[in-house]
Design an enzyme around this catalytic site. Structure first.
Site, short mmCIF file in Angstrom:
data_model
loop_
_atom_site.label_atom_id
_atom_site.label_comp_id
_atom_site.label_asym_id
_atom_site.label_seq_id
_atom_site.Cartn_x
_atom_site.Cartn_y
_atom_site.Cartn_z
N CYS A 73 7.06 -34.31 -19.66
CA CYS A 73 7.27 -35.39 -20.92
C CYS A 73 6.89 -34.74 -22.10
O CYS A 73 5.59 -34.39 -22.22
CB CYS A 73 6.70 -36.59 -20.46
SG CYS A 73 6.64 -37.87 -21.85
N CYS A 184 13.19 -33.57 -25.53
CA CYS A 184 12.66 -34.59 -24.97
C CYS A 184 13.33 -34.55 -23.45
O CYS A 184 14.51 -34.43 -23.21
CB CYS A 184 13.04 -36.01 -25.45
SG CYS A 184 12.82 -37.27 -24.22
N1 DGL Z 1 10.76 -38.10 -21.71
C1 DGL Z 1 9.92 -38.10 -22.62
C2 DGL Z 1 9.72 -37.11 -23.46
O1 DGL Z 1 10.04 -35.80 -23.00
C3 DGL Z 1 9.50 -39.53 -23.22
C4 DGL Z 1 10.44 -40.43 -23.81
C5 DGL Z 1 9.89 -41.80 -23.89
O2 DGL Z 1 9.47 -42.36 -23.23
O3 DGL Z 1 10.07 -42.23 -25.19
O4 DGL Z 1 9.24 -36.99 -24.75
#
Ligand code: DGL
Length: 244
Positions: A73, A184
């Site tokens: 993440c 993301c």
């Molecule tokens: N998948 C996440 C990232 O890589 C976060 C997305 C979220 O929960 O806002 O930033």
């Protein structure tokens, strides 16, 4: 130790693209993945709250015997990885870094677009990466939190998804971006739709394979590769029952 699983966590389903890239590169590794859907999205949460959530995930993964944690993440990496490394100095962590460097290196127009969450753009890692790797490149930031919800709902195509995605990428393309960084881990799930809408006007830059290579490098350096696993892939989704 070698037969222990690799742990992953994300605010939801996004980081599965990282887990899958690791599975592809290291087919003999077992994995445990935490999708923190109960607390999704992370993108606009205060950093301190994300640090607390991240600590909880690391404890859960250690409870499952994990030998390494991949923070799958970008937002959680930005908010928490320094703290996690300081609190668990013996545990190898792999984090996400927006792929600004490869995009800047390959760009011919000198303009690249980065799609990410607010939290990622506010992080030190993002600022430092741009300062280090993209001094001569114009880097356009685009907060695309709406993409996270599309992916969590499994809405990867269709008229509504198309409208949301088009509204974010067209201004970047109009400003001359020839590379779009998927900053993301939810966004690679929308890559087929994005590729269709971009229609050859820019390249998508997905860091998943590079993150998997970094995980491999760390395991090789510790002589911690699993010689014969790869059958166990556990999936824990907060807010829902444990599945496997
Ligand atoms: N998948 C996440 C990232 O890589 C976060 C997305 C979220 O929960 O806002 O930033």
């Amino acid at each position: 130790m070698n037969t222990a699983p690799i742990g992953f966590f994300d605010s939801g389903l996004g980081g599965l693209c990282i887990r899958d890239a690791v599975k592809k590169l290291l087919p003999h590794e077992d994995t445990v993945y935490i999708a923190d859907s109960a607390n999704c999205p992370y993108g606009n949460k205060p950093a301190g709250e994300i640090v607390d959530l991240a600590r909880g995930h690391v404890r859960t993964l250690l409870g499952k015997g994990c030998k390494m944690v991949v923070v799958a993440c970008n937002t959680a990496t930005a908010a928490a990885i320094d703290t996690l490394r300081a609190e668990w100095p013996d545990l190898p962590f792999v984090g996400m870094e927006p792929a600004v460097k490869p995009a800047a290196l390959r760009s011919k127009s000198g303009v690249v677009g980065v799609l990410a969450t607010q939290g990622t753009f506010h992080g030190r890692l993002y600022r430092e990466t741009c300062a280090r790797c993209a001094r001569k490149t114009t880097v356009l930031m685009c907060v695309a939190d709406e993409f996270v919800q599309l992916v969590e709902r499994g809405e990867l195509d269709g008229p509504r998804a198309e409208t949301v995605v088009r509204a974010k990428i067209e201004p970047l393309l109009a400003a001359g971006a020839d590379h779009l960084v998927l900053g993301c881990t939810h966004f690679p799930h929308l890559a087929p739709l994005m590729t269709r809408l971009v229609a050859g006007r820019a390249e998508l830059v997905d860091p998943s394979a590079a993150v998997a290579r970094q995980a491999k490098r760390l395991l090789v350096a510790r002589d911690a590769l699993n010689p014969a696993g790869g059958q166990m892939h556990a999936f824990i989704r907060t807010g829902l029952k444990v599945e496997s």
